[in-house]
Design a protein around this motif. Structure first.
Motif, PDB file in Angstrom:
ATOM      1  N   ASN A   1       6.166  -1.856 -21.310  1.00  0.00           N
ATOM      2  CA  ASN A   1       7.522  -2.270 -21.656  1.00  0.00           C
ATOM      3  C   ASN A   1       7.938  -3.480 -20.813  1.00  0.00           C
ATOM      4  OD1 ASN A   1      10.634  -2.152 -21.276  1.00  0.00           O
ATOM      5  ND2 ASN A   1      10.240  -0.845 -23.047  1.00  0.00           N
ATOM      6  N   PRO A   2       8.516  -4.507 -21.435  1.00  0.00           N
ATOM      7  CA  PRO A   2       8.902  -5.718 -20.689  1.00  0.00           C
ATOM      8  C   PRO A   2       9.800  -5.441 -19.491  1.00  0.00           C
ATOM      9  CG  PRO A   2       9.032  -6.129 -23.042  1.00  0.00           C
ATOM     10  CD  PRO A   2       8.758  -4.652 -22.884  1.00  0.00           C
ATOM     11  N   SER A   3      10.674  -4.436 -19.592  1.00  0.00           N
ATOM     12  CA  SER A   3      11.557  -4.124 -18.467  1.00  0.00           C
ATOM     13  C   SER A   3      10.761  -3.645 -17.262  1.00  0.00           C
ATOM     14  CB  SER A   3      12.581  -3.052 -18.874  1.00  0.00           C
ATOM     15  OG  SER A   3      13.439  -3.537 -19.874  1.00  0.00           O
ATOM     16  N   VAL A   4       9.776  -2.780 -17.517  1.00  0.00           N
ATOM     17  CA  VAL A   4       8.944  -2.279 -16.430  1.00  0.00           C
ATOM     18  C   VAL A   4       8.112  -3.408 -15.840  1.00  0.00           C
ATOM     19  CG1 VAL A   4       7.055  -0.711 -15.830  1.00  0.00           C
ATOM     20  CG2 VAL A   4       8.876   0.058 -17.361  1.00  0.00           C
ATOM     21  N   GLN A   5       7.537  -4.237 -16.701  1.00  0.00           N
ATOM     22  CA  GLN A   5       6.741  -5.359 -16.206  1.00  0.00           C
ATOM     23  C   GLN A   5       7.589  -6.342 -15.396  1.00  0.00           C
ATOM     24  OE1 GLN A   5       3.327  -5.847 -16.342  1.00  0.00           O
ATOM     25  NE2 GLN A   5       3.421  -3.697 -16.995  1.00  0.00           N
ATOM     26  N   ASN A   6       8.820  -6.588 -15.838  1.00  0.00           N
ATOM     27  CA  ASN A   6       9.714  -7.464 -15.070  1.00  0.00           C
ATOM     28  C   ASN A   6      10.021  -6.862 -13.703  1.00  0.00           C
ATOM     29  OD1 ASN A   6       9.877  -9.392 -17.064  1.00  0.00           O
ATOM     30  ND2 ASN A   6      11.732  -8.554 -17.989  1.00  0.00           N
ATOM     31  N   ASN A   7      10.232  -5.553 -13.674  1.00  0.00           N
ATOM     32  CA  ASN A   7      10.513  -4.891 -12.397  1.00  0.00           C
ATOM     33  C   ASN A   7       9.304  -4.947 -11.466  1.00  0.00           C
ATOM     34  OD1 ASN A   7      13.201  -4.213 -12.901  1.00  0.00           O
ATOM     35  ND2 ASN A   7      12.659  -2.280 -13.888  1.00  0.00           N
ATOM     36  N   LEU A   8       8.104  -4.794 -12.022  1.00  0.00           N
ATOM     37  CA  LEU A   8       6.897  -4.878 -11.200  1.00  0.00           C
ATOM     38  C   LEU A   8       6.723  -6.280 -10.620  1.00  0.00           C
ATOM     39  CD1 LEU A   8       4.422  -2.776 -13.382  1.00  0.00           C
ATOM     40  CD2 LEU A   8       5.312  -2.162 -11.125  1.00  0.00           C
ATOM     41  N   GLN A   9       7.044  -7.287 -11.414  1.00  0.00           N
ATOM     42  CA  GLN A   9       6.980  -8.655 -10.908  1.00  0.00           C
ATOM     43  C   GLN A   9       8.009  -8.870  -9.802  1.00  0.00           C
ATOM     44  OE1 GLN A   9       7.114 -11.610 -14.022  1.00  0.00           O
ATOM     45  NE2 GLN A   9       5.448 -10.668 -15.165  1.00  0.00           N
ATOM     46  N   LYS A  10       9.176  -8.244  -9.934  1.00  0.00           N
ATOM     47  CA  LYS A  10      10.189  -8.329  -8.881  1.00  0.00           C
ATOM     48  C   LYS A  10       9.660  -7.727  -7.585  1.00  0.00           C
ATOM     49  CE  LYS A  10      14.621  -8.254 -11.376  1.00  0.00           C
ATOM     50  NZ  LYS A  10      15.885  -7.485 -11.531  1.00  0.00           N
ATOM     51  N   LEU A  11       8.996  -6.583  -7.694  1.00  0.00           N
ATOM     52  CA  LEU A  11       8.438  -5.954  -6.496  1.00  0.00           C
ATOM     53  C   LEU A  11       7.462  -6.890  -5.800  1.00  0.00           C
ATOM     54  CD1 LEU A  11       7.731  -2.215  -7.439  1.00  0.00           C
ATOM     55  CD2 LEU A  11       9.846  -3.285  -6.684  1.00  0.00           C
ATOM     56  N   GLN A  12       6.603  -7.521  -6.571  1.00  0.00           N
ATOM     57  CA  GLN A  12       5.610  -8.411  -5.979  1.00  0.00           C
ATOM     58  C   GLN A  12       6.268  -9.626  -5.347  1.00  0.00           C
ATOM     59  OE1 GLN A  12       3.059  -8.957  -9.376  1.00  0.00           O
ATOM     60  NE2 GLN A  12       1.817  -7.168  -8.888  1.00  0.00           N
ATOM     61  N   SER A  13       7.342 -10.110  -5.950  1.00  0.00           N
ATOM     62  CA  SER A  13       8.072 -11.239  -5.369  1.00  0.00           C
ATOM     63  C   SER A  13       8.779 -10.849  -4.078  1.00  0.00           C
ATOM     64  CB  SER A  13       9.084 -11.791  -6.372  1.00  0.00           C
ATOM     65  OG  SER A  13      10.157 -10.879  -6.573  1.00  0.00           O
ATOM     66  N   MET A  14       8.961  -9.535  -3.864  1.00  0.00           N
ATOM     67  CA  MET A  14       9.577  -9.009  -2.638  1.00  0.00           C
ATOM     68  C   MET A  14       8.513  -8.629  -1.607  1.00  0.00           C
ATOM     69  SD  MET A  14      12.210  -6.608  -4.809  1.00  0.00           S
ATOM     70  CE  MET A  14      12.711  -5.539  -3.470  1.00  0.00           C
ATOM     71  N   ASP A  15       7.265  -9.079  -1.839  1.00  0.00           N
ATOM     72  CA  ASP A  15       6.136  -8.776  -0.949  1.00  0.00           C
ATOM     73  C   ASP A  15       5.821  -7.286  -0.895  1.00  0.00           C
ATOM     74  OD1 ASP A  15       5.600 -11.418  -0.267  1.00  0.00           O
ATOM     75  OD2 ASP A  15       7.080 -11.402   1.340  1.00  0.00           O
ATOM     76  N   ILE A  16       6.101  -6.587  -1.984  1.00  0.00           N
ATOM     77  CA  ILE A  16       5.704  -5.186  -2.116  1.00  0.00           C
ATOM     78  C   ILE A  16       4.388  -5.155  -2.884  1.00  0.00           C
ATOM     79  CG2 ILE A  16       6.278  -2.951  -3.143  1.00  0.00           C
ATOM     80  CD1 ILE A  16       9.226  -3.653  -2.692  1.00  0.00           C
ATOM     81  N   LYS A  17       3.395  -4.521  -2.311  1.00  0.00           N
ATOM     82  CA  LYS A  17       2.068  -4.476  -2.937  1.00  0.00           C
ATOM     83  C   LYS A  17       2.071  -3.466  -4.077  1.00  0.00           C
ATOM     84  CE  LYS A  17      -2.535  -4.799  -3.111  1.00  0.00           C
ATOM     85  NZ  LYS A  17      -3.251  -6.007  -3.500  1.00  0.00           N
ATOM     86  N   VAL A  18       1.691  -3.920  -5.265  1.00  0.00           N
ATOM     87  CA  VAL A  18       1.596  -3.060  -6.443  1.00  0.00           C
ATOM     88  C   VAL A  18       0.130  -2.927  -6.837  1.00  0.00           C
ATOM     89  CG1 VAL A  18       2.233  -2.759  -8.865  1.00  0.00           C
ATOM     90  CG2 VAL A  18       3.895  -3.738  -7.252  1.00  0.00           C
ATOM     91  N   VAL A  19      -0.361  -1.706  -6.911  1.00  0.00           N
ATOM     92  CA  VAL A  19      -1.747  -1.453  -7.324  1.00  0.00           C
ATOM     93  C   VAL A  19      -1.733  -1.099  -8.810  1.00  0.00           C
ATOM     94  CG1 VAL A  19      -3.810  -0.046  -6.988  1.00  0.00           C
ATOM     95  CG2 VAL A  19      -2.372  -0.666  -5.026  1.00  0.00           C
ATOM     96  N   GLU A  20      -2.419  -1.900  -9.608  1.00  0.00           N
ATOM     97  CA  GLU A  20      -2.409  -1.693 -11.055  1.00  0.00           C
ATOM     98  C   GLU A  20      -2.999  -0.329 -11.413  1.00  0.00           C
ATOM     99  OE1 GLU A  20      -4.278  -4.804 -13.205  1.00  0.00           O
ATOM    100  OE2 GLU A  20      -2.968  -6.371 -12.430  1.00  0.00           O
ATOM    101  N   PRO A  21      -2.405   0.351 -12.394  1.00  0.00           N
ATOM    102  CA  PRO A  21      -2.961   1.643 -12.822  1.00  0.00           C
ATOM    103  C   PRO A  21      -4.302   1.470 -13.511  1.00  0.00           C
ATOM    104  CG  PRO A  21      -1.173   0.965 -14.277  1.00  0.00           C
ATOM    105  CD  PRO A  21      -1.190  -0.023 -13.152  1.00  0.00           C
ATOM    106  N   ALA A  22      -5.034   2.550 -13.579  1.00  0.00           N
ATOM    107  CA  ALA A  22      -6.331   2.536 -14.249  1.00  0.00           C
ATOM    108  C   ALA A  22      -6.151   2.781 -15.744  1.00  0.00           C
ATOM    109  CB  ALA A  22      -7.232   3.610 -13.642  1.00  0.00           C
ATOM    110  N   THR A  23      -7.204   2.519 -16.493  1.00  0.00           N
ATOM    111  CA  THR A  23      -7.233   2.795 -17.926  1.00  0.00           C
ATOM    112  C   THR A  23      -8.057   4.057 -18.153  1.00  0.00           C
ATOM    113  OG1 THR A  23      -7.041   0.458 -18.494  1.00  0.00           O
ATOM    114  CG2 THR A  23      -7.930   1.922 -20.190  1.00  0.00           C
ATOM    115  N   GLY A  24      -7.504   4.985 -18.922  1.00  0.00           N
ATOM    116  CA  GLY A  24      -8.232   6.224 -19.167  1.00  0.00           C
ATOM    117  C   GLY A  24      -7.407   7.211 -19.956  1.00  0.00           C
TER     118      GLY A  24
END
Length: 396
Positions: free
Chosen positions: A132-155
């Motif tokens: 969802n674009p809202s979730v992706q925008n929020n994740l980008q915000k976290l990264q811009s705040m120097d918060i490390k985001v580990v991408e989820p796996a596929t399965g």
């Protein structure tokens, strides 16, 4: 490495909450001090008693109940001051949104807002929610705040779907936690290419390939996390925090950028899948099919050999090429190593399951001059990137 470190483990209300129990066990085995903090929703999946038993500490579940009679501070402030690393696992869309927008209405969100220590977030949710674009925008915000985001796996996901959104396996989670206590050591200028070039036939059509750019992206992200200054030349539209992105389409555009940047580069990683040929002539208008013609002939001409041309000008640079083959892997990769002035060739058979284009895994054979080829097992492209940079760091 983790002995006596203070890890605040925030557990939020997703089905993957039960996997956080293994994270606690893994941390305790390394003699880490673990404080678990749970949202109300998380307690619907796993009881606080289970986490308390494993962590050997009472679980914090609200802002109004002191943990001991001697507590002098409000819990979320005391916790924030205690923390060396804050880990959110699993991170739901709800908590991601709260962190990104500075919201604080429970013990987890208030504590995270008050914490100045590094933060590590592991999103885990349904694929459609994650995309969802809202979730992706929020994740980008976290990264811009120097918060490390580990991408989820596929399965396979809890609701029966298969897709991206699964919590990574324990070894990857533990590695990400340990990396936060590792001093970055790749103080180099890194230039990486990624994606498949596109050569126009007419204003509508082009000659291309199936490269997704994932391998080059993984190389870039791991290098960035190790402290490198990374420039990524790519044909795929992307925005990666902490990495300079240069967008190109054709082999000629990529060559121009490389020739400008290569002289001041320490390491070049040519992960892009560059078209060997391009149309000799590009039509000004869309080529229309006609009833009296069943075939279309397009005359092609060679593109410049970017790797060979650029690497021939190297002085002290370390040059890495990729060899994506469908047969005679070692023979073709060895030929490329000897003819293109590369220091290393990373070869993979794209016809094999799990090692081709548009997948999250790869199986690499590393070739360098006067040494036996080194074949790595099938692993995620992120793990391939980590293994490569470990190899490079051992050489310098």
């Amino acid at each position: 490495m983790l002995k006596d470190k203070h890890i605040a483990l925030y557990v939020t209300g997703g089905i993957a909450a039960y996997k956080a129990l293994n994270v606690v066990r893994g941390l305790i085995k390394q003699e880490t001090l673990v404080q678990v903090i749970m949202t109300k929703s998380a307690q619907e999946f796993v009881t606080p008693l289970t986490f308390a038993t494993l962590s050997q500490r009472p679980v914090i579940t609200d802002n109004f109940t002191p943990q001991t009679k001697n507590d002098d501070f409000i819990p979320h402030i005391k916790l924030a001051l205690w923390t060396d690393l804050a880990v959110v696992v699993p991170a739901t869309a709800n908590i991601i949104g709260k962190i990104a927008n500075g919201l604080a209405n429970d013990i987890v969100s208030t504590s995270l807002l008050a914490t100045k220590a590094p933060k590590l977030v592991f999103p885990a949710m349904n694929t459609d929610m994650y995309d969802n674009p809202s979730v992706q925008n929020n994740l980008q915000k976290l990264q811009s705040m120097d918060i490390k985001v580990v991408e989820p796996a596929t399965g396979f996901l809890a609701e029966g779907m298969t897709g991206k959104g699964r919590l990574p396996e324990l070894p990857q989670i533990m590695a990400a936690i340990e990396n936060n206590f590792t001093t970055p050591k790749l103080h180099k200028k890194i230039l990486i290419t990624a994606g498949g070039t596109k050569e126009a036939i007419d204003p509508v059509r082009y000659i291309g390939n199936r490269s997704s750019g994932k391998m080059g992206f993984a190389m870039a992200k791991v290098a960035r996390d190790l402290g490198a200054e990374v420039t990524l030349i790519t044909t795929v539209a992307t925005d990666i925090p902490g990495i300079k992105i240069i967008q190109v389409q054709t082999a000629a555009e990529m060559m121009t950028q490389l020739q400008q940047l290569f002289p001041t580069t320490d390491v070049l990683i040519m992960a892009a899948a560059v078209a060997d040929f391009k149309p000799l002539n590009v039509a000004d208008q869309k080529i229309k099919k006609t009833d009296d013609e069943d075939t279309l002939t397009i005359k092609l001409t060679k593109n410049p050999d970017i790797l060979k041309t650029v690497a021939a000008t190297k002085t002290t640079q370390f040059v890495v090429g990729f060899a994506a083959e469908t047969q005679n892997l070692l023979m073709n990769a060895e030929k490329k190593l000897n003819s293109k002035h590369a220091d290393v060739i990373l070869a993979n058979n794209v016809a094999e399951a799990g090692a081709g284009f548009n997948v999250d895994t790869n199986q690499i054979t590393l070739l360098q001059k006067n040494q036996q080829p080194e074949t790595w097992p099938l692993m995620s492209k992120t793990e391939v990137a980590k293994k490569f940079w470990e190899f490079y760091l051992d050489k310098i």
